[in-house]
Scaffold this motif. Sequence first.
Motif, PDB file in Angstrom:
ATOM      1  N   PRO A  14      -1.518  -0.146  -4.692  1.00 58.07           N
ATOM      2  CA  PRO A  14      -2.566  -0.833  -3.937  1.00 58.07           C
ATOM      3  C   PRO A  14      -2.608  -0.369  -2.486  1.00 58.07           C
ATOM      4  CG  PRO A  14      -0.633  -2.226  -4.074  1.00 58.07           C
ATOM      5  CD  PRO A  14      -0.323  -0.981  -4.869  1.00 58.07           C
ATOM      6  N   GLY A  15      -3.758  -0.538  -1.868  1.00 59.12           N
ATOM      7  CA  GLY A  15      -3.862  -0.331  -0.436  1.00 59.12           C
ATOM      8  C   GLY A  15      -4.006   1.116  -0.018  1.00 59.12           C
ATOM      9  N   THR A  16      -4.343   1.284   1.249  1.00 61.48           N
ATOM     10  CA  THR A  16      -4.491   2.617   1.842  1.00 61.48           C
ATOM     11  C   THR A  16      -3.480   2.855   2.955  1.00 61.48           C
ATOM     12  OG1 THR A  16      -6.162   1.765   3.379  1.00 61.48           O
ATOM     13  CG2 THR A  16      -6.949   2.713   1.305  1.00 61.48           C
ATOM     14  N   ARG A  17      -2.884   1.782   3.469  1.00 61.03           N
ATOM     15  CA  ARG A  17      -1.801   1.895   4.457  1.00 61.03           C
ATOM     16  C   ARG A  17      -0.661   1.015   3.963  1.00 61.03           C
ATOM     17  NH1 ARG A  17      -0.033  -0.481   9.565  1.00 61.03           N
ATOM     18  NH2 ARG A  17       1.120   1.148  10.679  1.00 61.03           N
ATOM     19  N   ARG A  18       0.261   1.654   3.251  1.00 60.70           N
ATOM     20  CA  ARG A  18       1.281   0.901   2.526  1.00 60.70           C
ATOM     21  C   ARG A  18       2.620   0.882   3.256  1.00 60.70           C
ATOM     22  NH1 ARG A  18      -1.376   3.566  -1.514  1.00 60.70           N
ATOM     23  NH2 ARG A  18       0.069   5.325  -1.423  1.00 60.70           N
ATOM     24  N   LEU A  19       3.368  -0.165   2.960  1.00 57.00           N
ATOM     25  CA  LEU A  19       4.783  -0.238   3.297  1.00 57.00           C
ATOM     26  C   LEU A  19       5.566   0.317   2.117  1.00 57.00           C
ATOM     27  CD1 LEU A  19       7.300  -1.292   4.864  1.00 57.00           C
ATOM     28  CD2 LEU A  19       6.952  -3.482   3.671  1.00 57.00           C
ATOM     29  N   ILE A  34      10.359   7.891  -2.341  1.00 54.23           N
ATOM     30  CA  ILE A  34       9.514   7.484  -1.217  1.00 54.23           C
ATOM     31  C   ILE A  34       8.986   8.705  -0.476  1.00 54.23           C
ATOM     32  CG2 ILE A  34       9.580   6.382   1.054  1.00 54.23           C
ATOM     33  CD1 ILE A  34      11.396   4.244  -0.171  1.00 54.23           C
ATOM     34  N   ASP A  35       9.836   9.706  -0.284  1.00 55.50           N
ATOM     35  CA  ASP A  35       9.374  10.920   0.391  1.00 55.50           C
ATOM     36  C   ASP A  35       8.285  11.612  -0.418  1.00 55.50           C
ATOM     37  OD1 ASP A  35       9.500  12.939   2.475  1.00 55.50           O
ATOM     38  OD2 ASP A  35      10.437  14.224   0.974  1.00 55.50           O
ATOM     39  N   ALA A  36       8.430  11.613  -1.743  1.00 55.99           N
ATOM     40  CA  ALA A  36       7.403  12.225  -2.586  1.00 55.99           C
ATOM     41  C   ALA A  36       6.075  11.479  -2.475  1.00 55.99           C
ATOM     42  CB  ALA A  36       7.873  12.250  -4.042  1.00 55.99           C
ATOM     43  N   HIS A  37       6.139  10.153  -2.352  1.00 61.09           N
ATOM     44  CA  HIS A  37       4.914   9.356  -2.233  1.00 61.09           C
ATOM     45  C   HIS A  37       4.238   9.526  -0.876  1.00 61.09           C
ATOM     46  CE1 HIS A  37       4.478   6.965  -5.875  1.00 61.09           C
ATOM     47  NE2 HIS A  37       5.780   6.749  -5.900  1.00 61.09           N
ATOM     48  N   THR A  38       5.017   9.768   0.169  1.00 61.52           N
ATOM     49  CA  THR A  38       4.455   9.750   1.522  1.00 61.52           C
ATOM     50  C   THR A  38       4.349  11.129   2.154  1.00 61.52           C
ATOM     51  OG1 THR A  38       6.665   9.343   2.471  1.00 61.52           O
ATOM     52  CG2 THR A  38       5.318   7.420   1.932  1.00 61.52           C
ATOM     53  N   HIS A  39       4.858  12.161   1.496  1.00 63.34           N
ATOM     54  CA  HIS A  39       4.828  13.506   2.066  1.00 63.34           C
ATOM     55  C   HIS A  39       3.381  13.943   2.306  1.00 63.34           C
ATOM     56  CE1 HIS A  39       6.306  17.459   3.058  1.00 63.34           C
ATOM     57  NE2 HIS A  39       5.484  18.009   2.189  1.00 63.34           N
ATOM     58  N   ASP A  40       3.120  14.444   3.497  1.00 61.90           N
ATOM     59  CA  ASP A  40       1.785  14.925   3.877  1.00 61.90           C
ATOM     60  C   ASP A  40       0.734  13.818   3.885  1.00 61.90           C
ATOM     61  OD1 ASP A  40       2.683  17.492   4.253  1.00 61.90           O
ATOM     62  OD2 ASP A  40       2.140  18.169   2.246  1.00 61.90           O
ATOM     63  N   ARG A  41       1.177  12.564   3.945  1.00 60.82           N
ATOM     64  CA  ARG A  41       0.227  11.454   4.050  1.00 60.82           C
ATOM     65  C   ARG A  41       0.553  10.662   5.311  1.00 60.82           C
ATOM     66  NH1 ARG A  41       1.557  11.861  -1.358  1.00 60.82           N
ATOM     67  NH2 ARG A  41      -0.187  12.100  -2.810  1.00 60.82           N
ATOM     68  N   THR A  42      -0.449  10.361   6.084  1.00 59.02           N
ATOM     69  CA  THR A  42      -0.240   9.638   7.328  1.00 59.02           C
ATOM     70  C   THR A  42      -0.658   8.180   7.172  1.00 59.02           C
ATOM     71  OG1 THR A  42      -2.445  10.253   8.112  1.00 59.02           O
ATOM     72  CG2 THR A  42      -0.618  11.715   8.704  1.00 59.02           C
ATOM     73  N   GLY A  43      -0.161   7.345   8.066  1.00 55.80           N
ATOM     74  CA  GLY A  43      -0.575   5.947   8.085  1.00 55.80           C
ATOM     75  C   GLY A  43       0.341   5.007   7.354  1.00 55.80           C
TER      76      GLY A  43
END
Length: 234
Positions: A115-120, A131-140
Amino acid sequence: MPTAPAVLGAIAEALLGRTGRVEGVTEPFPGFLDVRLRADPPPGGWHPTHELQFRVTPTRSRRYNIRTVDPDHADRIGLLVATRANGPGTTWAKNLRAGAETTILAGRHIPLRLPGTRRLHLGDSSALGTIDAHTHDRTGHLVAVEVPPAAVAALAQRWPHHHFVPAGPLPGDAMEHWLERAIDAGTLDGIDGALLLGHAQSLQRHRTHLLRRQVLTRRAIVTKPYWATGKEGL
């Protein structure tokens, strides 16, 4: 943390397994191993966050998520394995050597619906690679991970925008305190979703905390436990 009779494990490997060759194993941070493998991809290819299963003893298997896929070699993947625990998965990972072969059970990648576009993204050391795989090259996105104290400085240097919380004697306690302070400080303002990974009992506490403080709704929080108190470790 699946277990199965040895004969069933052998059948599963014969029907669904693929050979992975270890390309290298290094310790980039205290308490973590970077495991690089080469294996033919399943239909649809390898993807970051792709879930893999390894039989680490004749009757026990452990699941890990792909952290990286080599953009120039579709058969080369990387895992980040936490070694703080003393379970069979940790022993298996520590014994891997370059050139060794292991069997990987994996199907077509089915990504989590988040869910969401700016996640915790919140978890413990067992979840850092995912977590790194989910957030790599993604900002916010906002990342907070409870890790061994000896690893905090090196991890913060590698990921300066993440929050690395020194773990205490009991899993989840340090993160619970961080979460309380972060909510009070407005650090979570604007967050519209959450992915909580790692220790099962801690995830429930953190989820309850987010709900009680009305940071998020139930539908905006996804949890995925990797291990639990009272059960055999990773």
